[in-house]
Write a protein that holds these residues in place. Structure first.
Motif, PDB file in Angstrom:
ATOM      1  N   GLY A  54      -6.323   5.987  15.559  1.00 34.89           N
ATOM      2  CA  GLY A  54      -7.557   6.382  14.886  1.00 34.89           C
ATOM      3  C   GLY A  54      -7.533   6.225  13.383  1.00 34.89           C
ATOM      4  N   ALA A  55      -6.478   5.645  12.833  1.00 37.01           N
ATOM      5  CA  ALA A  55      -6.393   5.457  11.377  1.00 37.01           C
ATOM      6  C   ALA A  55      -7.461   4.469  10.916  1.00 37.01           C
ATOM      7  N   ARG A  56      -8.299   4.892   9.973  1.00 40.26           N
ATOM      8  CA  ARG A  56      -9.327   4.008   9.422  1.00 40.26           C
ATOM      9  C   ARG A  56      -9.375   4.052   7.897  1.00 40.26           C
ATOM     10  N   ASP A  57      -8.595   4.936   7.306  1.00 38.55           N
ATOM     11  CA  ASP A  57      -8.475   5.026   5.849  1.00 38.55           C
ATOM     12  C   ASP A  57      -6.986   5.143   5.553  1.00 38.55           C
ATOM     13  N   VAL A  58      -6.409   4.113   4.922  1.00 36.47           N
ATOM     14  CA  VAL A  58      -4.951   4.049   4.820  1.00 36.47           C
ATOM     15  C   VAL A  58      -4.501   3.769   3.386  1.00 36.47           C
ATOM     16  N   VAL A  59      -3.606   4.619   2.903  1.00 35.51           N
ATOM     17  CA  VAL A  59      -2.891   4.360   1.653  1.00 35.51           C
ATOM     18  C   VAL A  59      -1.614   3.618   2.028  1.00 35.51           C
ATOM     19  N   CYS A  60      -1.463   2.394   1.547  1.00 38.65           N
ATOM     20  CA  CYS A  60      -0.271   1.592   1.844  1.00 38.65           C
ATOM     21  C   CYS A  60       0.717   1.691   0.687  1.00 38.65           C
ATOM     22  N   ALA A  61       1.999   1.667   1.010  1.00 39.59           N
ATOM     23  CA  ALA A  61       3.044   1.869   0.010  1.00 39.59           C
ATOM     24  C   ALA A  61       3.033   0.803  -1.072  1.00 39.59           C
ATOM     25  N   ASN A  62       2.547  -0.395  -0.746  1.00 38.71           N
ATOM     26  CA  ASN A  62       2.454  -1.478  -1.723  1.00 38.71           C
ATOM     27  C   ASN A  62       1.453  -2.515  -1.222  1.00 38.71           C
ATOM     28  N   ASP A  63       1.178  -3.495  -2.044  1.00 37.90           N
ATOM     29  CA  ASP A  63       0.189  -4.514  -1.680  1.00 37.90           C
ATOM     30  C   ASP A  63       0.652  -5.360  -0.499  1.00 37.90           C
ATOM     31  N   PHE A  64       1.948  -5.618  -0.420  1.00 38.47           N
ATOM     32  CA  PHE A  64       2.489  -6.424   0.673  1.00 38.47           C
ATOM     33  C   PHE A  64       2.174  -5.771   2.018  1.00 38.47           C
ATOM     34  N   THR A  65       2.377  -4.461   2.092  1.00 38.60           N
ATOM     35  CA  THR A  65       2.058  -3.704   3.304  1.00 38.60           C
ATOM     36  C   THR A  65       0.559  -3.738   3.579  1.00 38.60           C
ATOM     37  N   ALA A  66      -0.243  -3.545   2.536  1.00 38.44           N
ATOM     38  CA  ALA A  66      -1.699  -3.552   2.699  1.00 38.44           C
ATOM     39  C   ALA A  66      -2.197  -4.908   3.189  1.00 38.44           C
ATOM     40  N   MET A  67      -1.609  -5.988   2.692  1.00 38.76           N
ATOM     41  CA  MET A  67      -2.023  -7.327   3.105  1.00 38.76           C
ATOM     42  C   MET A  67      -1.736  -7.557   4.587  1.00 38.76           C
ATOM     43  N   LYS A  68      -0.586  -7.086   5.062  1.00 34.28           N
ATOM     44  CA  LYS A  68      -0.265  -7.217   6.485  1.00 34.28           C
ATOM     45  C   LYS A  68      -1.262  -6.439   7.337  1.00 34.28           C
ATOM     46  N   LEU A  69      -1.591  -5.235   6.885  1.00 37.49           N
ATOM     47  CA  LEU A  69      -2.528  -4.404   7.636  1.00 37.49           C
ATOM     48  C   LEU A  69      -3.915  -5.043   7.670  1.00 37.49           C
ATOM     49  N   LEU A  70      -4.391  -5.522   6.537  1.00 38.18           N
ATOM     50  CA  LEU A  70      -5.712  -6.152   6.483  1.00 38.18           C
ATOM     51  C   LEU A  70      -5.767  -7.403   7.351  1.00 38.18           C
ATOM     52  N   SER A  71      -4.676  -8.164   7.364  1.00 35.88           N
ATOM     53  CA  SER A  71      -4.635  -9.384   8.171  1.00 35.88           C
ATOM     54  C   SER A  71      -4.779  -9.066   9.653  1.00 35.88           C
ATOM     55  N   LEU A  72      -4.032  -8.070  10.128  1.00 37.73           N
ATOM     56  CA  LEU A  72      -4.101  -7.716  11.545  1.00 37.73           C
ATOM     57  C   LEU A  72      -5.470  -7.133  11.896  1.00 37.73           C
ATOM     58  N   CYS A  73      -6.032  -6.322  10.993  1.00 38.96           N
ATOM     59  CA  CYS A  73      -7.357  -5.756  11.246  1.00 38.96           C
ATOM     60  C   CYS A  73      -8.407  -6.857  11.339  1.00 38.96           C
ATOM     61  N   SER A  74      -8.270  -7.868  10.494  1.00 39.39           N
ATOM     62  CA  SER A  74      -9.206  -8.988  10.527  1.00 39.39           C
ATOM     63  C   SER A  74      -9.114  -9.727  11.859  1.00 39.39           C
ATOM     64  N   GLN A  75      -7.878  -9.935  12.339  1.00 40.90           N
ATOM     65  CA  GLN A  75      -7.679 -10.619  13.618  1.00 40.90           C
ATOM     66  C   GLN A  75      -8.288  -9.836  14.778  1.00 40.90           C
ATOM     67  N   GLN A  76      -8.231  -8.507  14.682  1.00 47.25           N
ATOM     68  CA  GLN A  76      -8.713  -7.666  15.778  1.00 47.25           C
ATOM     69  C   GLN A  76     -10.153  -7.210  15.588  1.00 47.25           C
ATOM     70  N   GLY A  77     -10.769  -7.619  14.471  1.00 47.60           N
ATOM     71  CA  GLY A  77     -12.147  -7.231  14.219  1.00 47.60           C
ATOM     72  C   GLY A  77     -12.315  -5.759  13.900  1.00 47.60           C
ATOM     73  N   VAL A  78     -11.287  -5.142  13.345  1.00 50.41           N
ATOM     74  CA  VAL A  78     -11.319  -3.716  13.012  1.00 50.41           C
ATOM     75  C   VAL A  78     -11.665  -3.549  11.537  1.00 50.41           C
ATOM     76  N   LYS A  79     -12.647  -2.702  11.244  1.00 48.20           N
ATOM     77  CA  LYS A  79     -12.997  -2.403   9.858  1.00 48.20           C
ATOM     78  C   LYS A  79     -12.195  -1.195   9.391  1.00 48.20           C
ATOM     79  N   ILE A  80     -11.659  -1.303   8.192  1.00 53.39           N
ATOM     80  CA  ILE A  80     -10.754  -0.267   7.710  1.00 53.39           C
ATOM     81  C   ILE A  80     -10.803  -0.210   6.190  1.00 53.39           C
ATOM     82  N   ASN A  81     -10.588   0.967   5.630  1.00 61.14           N
ATOM     83  CA  ASN A  81     -10.472   1.139   4.181  1.00 61.14           C
ATOM     84  C   ASN A  81      -8.995   1.169   3.814  1.00 61.14           C
ATOM     85  N   VAL A  82      -8.598   0.342   2.858  1.00 66.38           N
ATOM     86  CA  VAL A  82      -7.181   0.213   2.512  1.00 66.38           C
ATOM     87  C   VAL A  82      -7.017   0.173   0.996  1.00 66.38           C
ATOM     88  N   VAL A  83      -5.975   0.845   0.501  1.00 64.32           N
ATOM     89  CA  VAL A  83      -5.566   0.704  -0.900  1.00 64.32           C
ATOM     90  C   VAL A  83      -4.073   0.405  -0.931  1.00 64.32           C
TER      91      VAL A  83
END
Length: 375
Positions: A280-309
């Motif tokens: 159910g995570a939809r708002d995520v603070v990532c430890a760094n940009d590298f982590t955030a980029m991986k998360l955004l990439s997978l969300c894009s592949q799965q069509g999941v909308k998410i807020n990330v910093v």
């Protein structure tokens, strides 16, 4: 830095500029106010340095007009003292975004080599390999330290190892060997002990707790709700400090933090992030940009909308399909603070440890609030 050290630094820097022709014969030097700001020195110290140049016939001074170059009329003064050799020790387990970040800091340090009269040796920048054993890491770093010792390196800028189960032990071993060989040490980015404890080494970094609070507050946007935190296993102390800032921001907002909202695992395992999204995570603070980029990439592949910093503002953060909101690292300030700390340590080896914090800034892009929080 001691006053005499500042005086010598300014005198040698101005001498170097005159010798290499930065100012033509008869040309007026920049104003004293400009030189003070450029060389980061007080007016009295600058005046003493100018007086030495005047005594040697390198400049002449006219009251109310300024200081003028008379270099071509005199013989060369005594040679400048040899530059101090300083080294970098930055062992990373694998190539990732930290390489870009630390390279920016190293470049900012190198840019100050002339001003502070040092040569920077880069032999200690290395990628060890994700599967490197404890002994293999120690052997490789031993080789670098031995080369530094033979080369007369006086001080080392050290970025502690992370992402390894024996990182704490290896870092302490490295420090003991550098100390044994008479090299001063300035830690960059992270301490070698868990916050809030402090080691006895100089440390130059950022306010990671404050940054974690700032990024979490930005995600909350006055709508108290669940916010998750995502990082890799065996992350550095800095990441745990960002996590603490995240926790404090939730507490401040009156949100009851649940342990299941904090995720620490292997980001190269797709199931790990898939399970995070399934929770159910939809708002995520990532430890760094590298982590955030991986998360955004997978969300894009799965069509999941998410807020990330994220954190750091690496070279790709603004170029993603959804540009990343992040916390920008103050590379130049970190580099300058590191050099000042090293010069102070070399001249004052028994002084108390320095801990200098540089301030970054929030960079707002499109990766936040693509999903509106529920009322």
């Amino acid at each position: 830095m001691a006053k005499s050290g500042k005086l010598d630094r300014v005198y040698h820097e101005l001498t170097r500029r005159i010798q290499r022709g930065d100012y033509a014969n008869g040309e007026r030097l920049p104003t004293e106010l400009m030189l003070c700001a450029e060389l980061d020195v007080s007016r009295p110290t600058l005046s003493r340095a100018l007086a030495r140049l005047r005594e040697e016939g390198m400049i002449s001074s006219t009251q109310g007009s300024g200081h003028y170059i008379t270099w071509s009329d005199v013989a060369y003064p005594a040679e400048l003292p040899p530059a101090i050799a300083l080294g970098i020790l930055s062992p990373r387990m694998e190539a990732n975004e930290s390489g870009f970040l630390f390279e920016q800091i190293f470049k900012s340090i190198a840019a100050l080599s002339q001003q502070f009269n040092f040569d920077l040796v880069w032999n200690g920048v290395m990628t060890l390999g994700a599967g490197a054993t404890r002994q293999a890491i120690i052997n490789k770093i031993d080789g670098v330290i031995e080369r530094y010792q033979r080369s007369g390196v006086k001080g080392v800028f050290f970025i502690p190892i992370e992402f390894h189960p024996f990182a704490a032990e290896i870092n302490q071993l490295i420090l003991s060997k550098l100390e044994r060989d008479g090299m001063s040490v300035v830690l960059l980015d992270s301490d070698v002990v868990r916050w809030p404890a402090r080691s006895r080494w100089d440390l130059i970094g950022i306010d990671n707790v404050g940054a974690g609070m700032l990024m979490t507050r930005h995600l909350l946007a006055d709508h108290p709700r669940r916010i998750d935190f995502l990082c890799e296993r065996f992350s550095a102390n800095t990441v745990h400090m960002r996590m603490l800032g995240y926790q404090l921001a939730l507490l401040e907002a009156g949100v009851a933090l649940q342990p299941s909202w904090q995720h620490e695992g292997e980001l190269n395992q797709p199931d790990f992030i898939t399970e995070l999204l399934a929770s159910g995570a939809r708002d995520v603070v990532c430890a760094n940009d590298f982590t955030a980029m991986k998360l955004l990439s997978l969300c894009s592949q799965q069509g999941v909308k998410i807020n990330v910093v994220g954190f750091d503002d690496n070279e790709y953060s603004a170029l993603l399909g959804i540009p990343l909101t992040t916390w920008k690292q103050p590379f130049n300030a970190i580099g300058h603070n590191a050099v000042v700390a090293m010069m102070h340590r070399l001249q004052n080896p028994d002084a108390s440890p320095i801990h200098t914090i540089a301030q970054g800034e929030l960079i707002v892009r499109a990766s936040c609030h693509s999903v509106k929080p529920k009322n």
